[in-house]
Scaffold this motif. Structure first.
Motif, PDB file in Angstrom:
ATOM      1  N   MET A   1       0.837  -1.186   0.000  1.00 21.34           N
ATOM      2  CA  MET A   1       0.000   0.000   0.000  1.00 21.34           C
ATOM      3  C   MET A   1       0.875   1.239   0.000  1.00 21.34           C
ATOM      4  O   MET A   1       1.927   1.276   0.633  1.00 21.34           O
ATOM      5  N   LEU A   2       0.468   2.270  -0.757  1.00 24.37           N
ATOM      6  CA  LEU A   2       1.211   3.519  -0.856  1.00 24.37           C
ATOM      7  C   LEU A   2       0.244   4.688  -0.739  1.00 24.37           C
ATOM      8  O   LEU A   2      -0.732   4.771  -1.479  1.00 24.37           O
ATOM      9  N   THR A   3       0.511   5.565   0.220  1.00 28.39           N
ATOM     10  CA  THR A   3      -0.273   6.792   0.377  1.00 28.39           C
ATOM     11  C   THR A   3       0.698   7.955   0.454  1.00 28.39           C
ATOM     12  O   THR A   3       1.716   7.870   1.149  1.00 28.39           O
ATOM     13  N   VAL A   4       0.415   9.028  -0.270  1.00 29.06           N
ATOM     14  CA  VAL A   4       1.298  10.190  -0.278  1.00 29.06           C
ATOM     15  C   VAL A   4       0.506  11.426   0.113  1.00 29.06           C
ATOM     16  O   VAL A   4      -0.503  11.751  -0.514  1.00 29.06           O
ATOM     17  N   LYS A   5       0.960  12.108   1.164  1.00 30.81           N
ATOM     18  CA  LYS A   5       0.369  13.373   1.572  1.00 30.81           C
ATOM     19  C   LYS A   5       1.369  14.477   1.275  1.00 30.81           C
ATOM     20  O   LYS A   5       2.517  14.430   1.726  1.00 30.81           O
ATOM     21  N   GLU A   6       0.952  15.451   0.485  1.00 24.56           N
ATOM     22  CA  GLU A   6       1.839  16.549   0.121  1.00 24.56           C
ATOM     23  C   GLU A   6       1.685  17.700   1.113  1.00 24.56           C
ATOM     24  O   GLU A   6       0.585  18.028   1.539  1.00 24.56           O
ATOM     25  N   TYR A   7       2.818  18.324   1.450  1.00 22.07           N
ATOM     26  CA  TYR A   7       2.823  19.435   2.394  1.00 22.07           C
ATOM     27  C   TYR A   7       3.276  20.706   1.683  1.00 22.07           C
ATOM     28  O   TYR A   7       2.578  21.220   0.838  1.00 22.07           O
ATOM     29  N   THR A   8       4.445  21.215   1.985  1.00 22.50           N
ATOM     30  CA  THR A   8       4.896  22.485   1.428  1.00 22.50           C
ATOM     31  C   THR A   8       5.468  22.284   0.025  1.00 22.50           C
ATOM     32  O   THR A   8       6.255  21.368  -0.200  1.00 22.50           O
ATOM     33  N   PRO A   9       5.091  23.137  -0.936  1.00 21.56           N
ATOM     34  CA  PRO A   9       5.622  22.995  -2.293  1.00 21.56           C
ATOM     35  C   PRO A   9       7.068  23.456  -2.374  1.00 21.56           C
ATOM     36  O   PRO A   9       7.543  24.222  -1.530  1.00 21.56           O
ATOM     37  N   ILE A  10       7.760  22.976  -3.397  1.00 24.91           N
ATOM     38  CA  ILE A  10       9.105  23.466  -3.679  1.00 24.91           C
ATOM     39  C   ILE A  10       8.971  24.851  -4.284  1.00 24.91           C
ATOM     40  O   ILE A  10       8.128  25.080  -5.151  1.00 24.91           O
ATOM     41  N   SER A  11       9.779  25.788  -3.846  1.00 25.79           N
ATOM     42  CA  SER A  11       9.667  27.165  -4.336  1.00 25.79           C
ATOM     43  C   SER A  11      10.213  27.267  -5.755  1.00 25.79           C
ATOM     44  O   SER A  11      10.835  26.347  -6.280  1.00 25.79           O
ATOM     45  N   SER A  12       9.995  28.396  -6.349  1.00 27.81           N
ATOM     46  CA  SER A  12      10.493  28.640  -7.699  1.00 27.81           C
ATOM     47  C   SER A  12      11.696  29.572  -7.694  1.00 27.81           C
ATOM     48  O   SER A  12      12.085  30.126  -8.713  1.00 27.81           O
ATOM     49  N   SER A  13      12.331  29.757  -6.530  1.00 27.65           N
ATOM     50  CA  SER A  13      13.500  30.632  -6.448  1.00 27.65           C
ATOM     51  C   SER A  13      14.747  29.840  -6.823  1.00 27.65           C
ATOM     52  O   SER A  13      14.689  28.678  -7.191  1.00 27.65           O
ATOM     53  N   ASP A  14      15.898  30.487  -6.678  1.00 28.43           N
ATOM     54  CA  ASP A  14      17.127  29.819  -7.098  1.00 28.43           C
ATOM     55  C   ASP A  14      17.645  28.832  -6.060  1.00 28.43           C
ATOM     56  O   ASP A  14      18.640  28.159  -6.292  1.00 28.43           O
ATOM     57  N   GLY A  15      17.017  28.742  -4.907  1.00 30.97           N
ATOM     58  CA  GLY A  15      17.386  27.727  -3.938  1.00 30.97           C
ATOM     59  C   GLY A  15      18.607  28.036  -3.105  1.00 30.97           C
ATOM     60  O   GLY A  15      19.044  27.206  -2.317  1.00 30.97           O
ATOM     61  N   VAL A  16      19.217  29.220  -3.262  1.00 28.22           N
ATOM     62  CA  VAL A  16      20.398  29.532  -2.468  1.00 28.22           C
ATOM     63  C   VAL A  16      20.189  30.762  -1.588  1.00 28.22           C
ATOM     64  O   VAL A  16      21.009  31.057  -0.732  1.00 28.22           O
ATOM     65  N   MET A  17      19.114  31.484  -1.793  1.00 23.46           N
ATOM     66  CA  MET A  17      18.859  32.664  -0.977  1.00 23.46           C
ATOM     67  C   MET A  17      18.479  32.257   0.447  1.00 23.46           C
ATOM     68  O   MET A  17      18.005  31.146   0.680  1.00 23.46           O
ATOM     69  N   HIS A  18      18.698  33.149   1.386  1.00 20.40           N
ATOM     70  CA  HIS A  18      18.331  32.884   2.767  1.00 20.40           C
ATOM     71  C   HIS A  18      16.809  32.907   2.895  1.00 20.40           C
ATOM     72  O   HIS A  18      16.144  33.777   2.359  1.00 20.40           O
ATOM     73  N   ARG A  19      16.290  31.948   3.634  1.00 13.37           N
ATOM     74  CA  ARG A  19      14.847  31.860   3.834  1.00 13.37           C
ATOM     75  C   ARG A  19      14.569  31.481   5.271  1.00 13.37           C
ATOM     76  O   ARG A  19      15.438  31.011   5.983  1.00 13.37           O
ATOM     77  N   ASP A  20      13.314  31.641   5.655  1.00 17.05           N
ATOM     78  CA  ASP A  20      12.882  31.208   6.974  1.00 17.05           C
ATOM     79  C   ASP A  20      12.080  29.927   6.795  1.00 17.05           C
ATOM     80  O   ASP A  20      11.116  29.897   6.037  1.00 17.05           O
ATOM     81  N   ALA A  21      12.491  28.879   7.478  1.00 16.64           N
ATOM     82  CA  ALA A  21      11.780  27.602   7.365  1.00 16.64           C
ATOM     83  C   ALA A  21      10.389  27.680   7.985  1.00 16.64           C
ATOM     84  O   ALA A  21       9.563  26.797   7.754  1.00 16.64           O
ATOM     85  N   GLY A  22      10.149  28.715   8.794  1.00 16.23           N
ATOM     86  CA  GLY A  22       8.805  28.921   9.332  1.00 16.23           C
ATOM     87  C   GLY A  22       8.420  27.971  10.440  1.00 16.23           C
ATOM     88  O   GLY A  22       7.272  27.546  10.523  1.00 16.23           O
TER      89      GLY A  22
END
Length: 214
Positions: A1-22
């Motif tokens: 059995m396989l169930t997938v729950k999606e949470y936070t999407p991947i952003s569309s930024s360059d992935g290296v800028m500083h961010r807050d994980a929240g």
């Protein structure tokens, strides 16, 4: 059995800028220190969870989409991780008193997907995407087999301001989740850029036979 729950999407930024994980209210997930090293190195994006012995409901559930990673040392053993990670495991213990009186919070994480598995073959297909031995991963799957194994795909952030915290009484015990009593900022840099993370996540999807959201 396989169930997938999606949470936070991947952003569309360059992935290296500083961010807050929240991270809200100091929520932290307890995880082996050597596994946190693997996440920091970008060698894996997965965590395997089945629940701590004293979990309120006796099984694992995601309590928040974002959380700090709280390193633990007592239960990690060389025979449970692949040989190439033995030195890293030993390094987490070197010069450290046991049980520790202090821990350093260096990373936060955001859950992107919670993949619930009860299939041995699907888990075996993930074997080269994490540091644990196939035997130990299988043991986690089959412990209380009527409950699924949670394979968490997580986006990990290296904190701008790591904090050394005292180990408080409320942090002890075989439970997955704790609340940090000291203030820690969740601002940091993603370990992997957006495109690389997407590629790792797509590899996970292929291994478990999930095509993702239409």
């Amino acid at each position: 059995m396989l169930t997938v729950k999606e949470y936070t999407p991947i952003s569309s930024s360059d992935g290296v800028m500083h961010r807050d994980a929240g991270v809200a209210d100091g929520l932290a997930l307890k995880e082996w220190a050597v596994a946190i090293r693997a996440l920091d190195a970008g060698d894996q994006i997965l965590l395997l969870r089945k629940g701590g012995i004293v979990e309120e409901t006796k099984d694992f559930r995601v309590r928040g989409a974002s959380f700090f990673l709280y390193p633990t040392y007592e239960h990690q053993k060389k025979e449970l991780v692949k040989p190439e990670w033995h030195r890293q495991l030993e390094a987490t213990l070197r010069g450290r008193e046991m049980p520790p009186k202090e821990v350093e919070i260096t990373h936060a994480a955001r859950v992107v997907e919670d993949i619930e598995l009860q299939d041995e073959a699907a888990l075996a297909n993930l074997a080269d995407l994490h540091i644990w031995t196939e035997n130990y991963a299988s043991q986690r799957l089959h412990w209380r087999p009527y409950k699924p194994l949670h394979v968490l795909a997580v986006r990990v952030y290296r904190l701008d301001e790591p904090r050394i915290l005292p180990v408080r009484e409320t942090y002890l015990g075989c439970t997955s989740w704790i609340r940090l009593e000291d203030q820690v900022s969740s601002r940091g840099v993603p370990v992997l850029g957006d495109q690389e993370f997407r590629e790792r996540l797509e590899a996970v999807h292929r291994r478990v036979g999930w095509a993702g959201t239409p």
